[in-house]
Design a protein around this motif. Structure first.
Motif, PDB file in Angstrom:
ATOM      1  N   ASP A  53      43.250  41.250  47.832  1.00 38.20           N
ATOM      2  CA  ASP A  53      44.263  41.102  47.082  1.00 38.20           C
ATOM      3  C   ASP A  53      45.399  40.221  47.763  1.00 38.20           C
ATOM      4  O   ASP A  53      46.422  40.045  47.326  1.00 38.20           O
ATOM      5  CB  ASP A  53      44.956  42.439  46.930  1.00 38.20           C
ATOM      6  CG  ASP A  53      45.496  42.962  48.267  1.00 38.20           C
ATOM      7  OD1 ASP A  53      45.310  42.285  49.442  1.00 38.20           O
ATOM      8  OD2 ASP A  53      46.125  43.920  48.216  1.00 38.20           O
ATOM      9  N   SER A  54      44.738  38.959  48.431  1.00 34.59           N
ATOM     10  CA  SER A  54      45.641  38.252  49.159  1.00 34.59           C
ATOM     11  C   SER A  54      46.457  38.485  50.156  1.00 34.59           C
ATOM     12  O   SER A  54      47.342  38.004  50.592  1.00 34.59           O
ATOM     13  CB  SER A  54      46.189  37.263  48.161  1.00 34.59           C
ATOM     14  OG  SER A  54      47.107  36.312  48.604  1.00 34.59           O
ATOM     15  N   TYR A 107      48.232  41.590  49.649  1.00 35.52           N
ATOM     16  CA  TYR A 107      49.605  41.831  48.782  1.00 35.52           C
ATOM     17  C   TYR A 107      49.978  43.137  49.698  1.00 35.52           C
ATOM     18  O   TYR A 107      51.109  43.511  49.890  1.00 35.52           O
ATOM     19  CB  TYR A 107      49.311  41.945  47.555  1.00 35.52           C
ATOM     20  CG  TYR A 107      50.392  42.427  46.716  1.00 35.52           C
ATOM     21  CD1 TYR A 107      51.369  41.708  46.381  1.00 35.52           C
ATOM     22  CD2 TYR A 107      50.538  43.886  46.038  1.00 35.52           C
ATOM     23  CE1 TYR A 107      52.497  42.386  45.625  1.00 35.52           C
ATOM     24  CE2 TYR A 107      51.308  44.318  45.613  1.00 35.52           C
ATOM     25  CZ  TYR A 107      52.445  43.584  45.231  1.00 35.52           C
ATOM     26  OH  TYR A 107      53.585  43.987  44.487  1.00 35.52           O
ATOM     27  N   ARG A 163      51.919  36.848  45.670  1.00 36.18           N
ATOM     28  CA  ARG A 163      50.883  36.669  46.524  1.00 36.18           C
ATOM     29  C   ARG A 163      50.981  35.964  47.780  1.00 36.18           C
ATOM     30  O   ARG A 163      51.600  34.879  47.475  1.00 36.18           O
ATOM     31  CB  ARG A 163      49.796  36.177  45.741  1.00 36.18           C
ATOM     32  CG  ARG A 163      49.396  36.660  44.215  1.00 36.18           C
ATOM     33  CD  ARG A 163      48.728  37.980  44.222  1.00 36.18           C
ATOM     34  NE  ARG A 163      49.408  39.326  44.392  1.00 36.18           N
ATOM     35  CZ  ARG A 163      50.163  39.767  43.620  1.00 36.18           C
ATOM     36  NH1 ARG A 163      50.404  39.486  42.500  1.00 36.18           N
ATOM     37  NH2 ARG A 163      50.190  41.328  43.765  1.00 36.18           N
TER      38      ARG A 163
END
Length: 71
Positions: free
Chosen positions: A65-66, A68, A31
């Protein structure tokens, strides 16, 4: 009618706690923020998309999702 999609990455939930520490760290390490998301962060996005202040937002996909999928 509004339709939007929310696609979350790995979120810190009790299910994640079932993984062994090595697997947890491997997932966290991928991440960009170096951590998992929280249920509150997903909740906040869903609440925003459901609010009257976002009525012109429609037909979109939101990855939470940070970052990703961007790497």
């Amino acid at each position: 009618m509004r339709i939007n999609a929310v696609g979350s990455g790995y979120i810190d939930t009790p299910l994640f706690d079932q993984l062994d520490e090595e697997k947890k760290q491997a997932l966290i390490g991928k991440r960009p923020t170096g951590r998992l998301g929280t249920t509150e962060e997903v909740d906040n996005l869903v609440l925003f998309l459901s609010a009257e202040t976002s009525t012109f937002i429609n037909g979109s996909y939101y990855a939470i999702d940070s970052g990703y999928i961007a790497i």
